[in-house]
Design a protein around this motif. Sequence first.
Motif, PDB file in Angstrom:
ATOM      1  N   LEU A 116       0.838  -1.192   0.000  1.00  0.00           N
ATOM      2  CA  LEU A 116       0.000   0.000   0.000  1.00  0.00           C
ATOM      3  C   LEU A 116       0.874   1.244   0.000  1.00  0.00           C
ATOM      4  CD1 LEU A 116      -2.744   1.448   0.336  1.00  0.00           C
ATOM      5  CD2 LEU A 116      -2.459   1.150   2.808  1.00  0.00           C
ATOM      6  N   VAL A 117       0.635   2.116  -0.969  1.00  0.00           N
ATOM      7  CA  VAL A 117       1.355   3.383  -1.052  1.00  0.00           C
ATOM      8  C   VAL A 117       0.380   4.501  -1.375  1.00  0.00           C
ATOM      9  CG1 VAL A 117       3.542   2.350  -1.763  1.00  0.00           C
ATOM     10  CG2 VAL A 117       1.895   3.073  -3.495  1.00  0.00           C
ATOM     11  N   ASP A 144      -3.363   2.684 -10.839  1.00  0.00           N
ATOM     12  CA  ASP A 144      -2.375   1.614 -10.902  1.00  0.00           C
ATOM     13  C   ASP A 144      -2.712   0.468  -9.962  1.00  0.00           C
ATOM     14  OD1 ASP A 144      -0.659   2.901 -12.798  1.00  0.00           O
ATOM     15  OD2 ASP A 144       0.185   4.116 -11.173  1.00  0.00           O
ATOM     16  N   THR A 145      -3.713   0.659  -9.123  1.00  0.00           N
ATOM     17  CA  THR A 145      -4.114  -0.377  -8.185  1.00  0.00           C
ATOM     18  C   THR A 145      -4.546  -1.636  -8.937  1.00  0.00           C
ATOM     19  OG1 THR A 145      -4.788   1.200  -6.483  1.00  0.00           O
ATOM     20  CG2 THR A 145      -5.757  -0.999  -6.385  1.00  0.00           C
ATOM     21  N   ALA A 146      -3.895  -2.746  -8.634  1.00  0.00           N
ATOM     22  CA  ALA A 146      -4.163  -4.003  -9.323  1.00  0.00           C
ATOM     23  C   ALA A 146      -3.294  -5.093  -8.722  1.00  0.00           C
ATOM     24  CB  ALA A 146      -3.867  -3.877 -10.818  1.00  0.00           C
ATOM     25  N   VAL A 147      -3.591  -6.318  -9.102  1.00  0.00           N
ATOM     26  CA  VAL A 147      -2.684  -7.416  -8.833  1.00  0.00           C
ATOM     27  C   VAL A 147      -1.707  -7.483 -10.001  1.00  0.00           C
ATOM     28  CG1 VAL A 147      -2.430  -9.900  -8.494  1.00  0.00           C
ATOM     29  CG2 VAL A 147      -4.379  -8.696  -7.496  1.00  0.00           C
ATOM     30  N   TYR A 148      -0.434  -7.467  -9.695  1.00  0.00           N
ATOM     31  CA  TYR A 148       0.605  -7.483 -10.717  1.00  0.00           C
ATOM     32  C   TYR A 148       1.187  -8.883 -10.835  1.00  0.00           C
ATOM     33  CZ  TYR A 148       0.488  -2.446 -11.247  1.00  0.00           C
ATOM     34  OH  TYR A 148       0.094  -1.157 -11.530  1.00  0.00           O
ATOM     35  N   VAL A 169      -0.825  -4.449  -5.509  1.00  0.00           N
ATOM     36  CA  VAL A 169      -0.405  -3.065  -5.368  1.00  0.00           C
ATOM     37  C   VAL A 169      -1.646  -2.213  -5.169  1.00  0.00           C
ATOM     38  CG1 VAL A 169       0.619  -1.079  -6.547  1.00  0.00           C
ATOM     39  CG2 VAL A 169       1.681  -3.338  -6.741  1.00  0.00           C
ATOM     40  N   THR A 170      -1.669  -1.469  -4.083  1.00  0.00           N
ATOM     41  CA  THR A 170      -2.786  -0.584  -3.795  1.00  0.00           C
ATOM     42  C   THR A 170      -2.266   0.833  -3.631  1.00  0.00           C
ATOM     43  OG1 THR A 170      -3.968  -2.362  -2.647  1.00  0.00           O
ATOM     44  CG2 THR A 170      -4.726  -0.113  -2.274  1.00  0.00           C
ATOM     45  N   VAL A 171      -2.816   1.752  -4.404  1.00  0.00           N
ATOM     46  CA  VAL A 171      -2.413   3.151  -4.359  1.00  0.00           C
ATOM     47  C   VAL A 171      -3.596   3.966  -3.856  1.00  0.00           C
ATOM     48  CG1 VAL A 171      -1.439   5.089  -5.616  1.00  0.00           C
ATOM     49  CG2 VAL A 171      -0.897   2.750  -6.319  1.00  0.00           C
ATOM     50  N   SER A 172      -3.425   4.588  -2.719  1.00  0.00           N
ATOM     51  CA  SER A 172      -4.497   5.360  -2.110  1.00  0.00           C
ATOM     52  C   SER A 172      -4.472   6.802  -2.595  1.00  0.00           C
ATOM     53  CB  SER A 172      -4.388   5.321  -0.592  1.00  0.00           C
ATOM     54  OG  SER A 172      -3.176   5.919  -0.155  1.00  0.00           O
TER      55      SER A 172
END
Length: 115
Positions: free
Chosen positions: A11-12, A90-94, A111-114
């Motif tokens: 999480l970023v 950009d939040t997604a499973v990579y 990846v989770t972008v807040s």
Amino acid sequence: QVQLAESGGGLVQTGGTLRLSCAASGFPFSSTNMGWFRQAPGKERERVAGINWSGTVTDYADFVKGRFTISRDNAKNTVYLQMNSLKPEDTAVYYCKATNTNNYWGKGTLVTVSS
């Protein structure tokens, strides 16, 4: 046994950075093209970036150009995705992908972008 193990997700905040790693084993990594894909909920999996076997050729989806960098270290059987200036979209499973006679996929890292 072919294995692709992604790591580095988390999480970023918007504008932050993450570096994803994909450790590979069970196939000739140094002669195999690699790539990163991602999949958000309710959406199709999409290609993010690719790198050829030697690391001399790379390509990127338009939505990550100038922000993400794919690289590889053949001595370590590892491919990386440096992700800068992250956005909520950009939040997604990579997922890490190996392309050879067969295609192999990792299990993914979230990846989770807040905002």
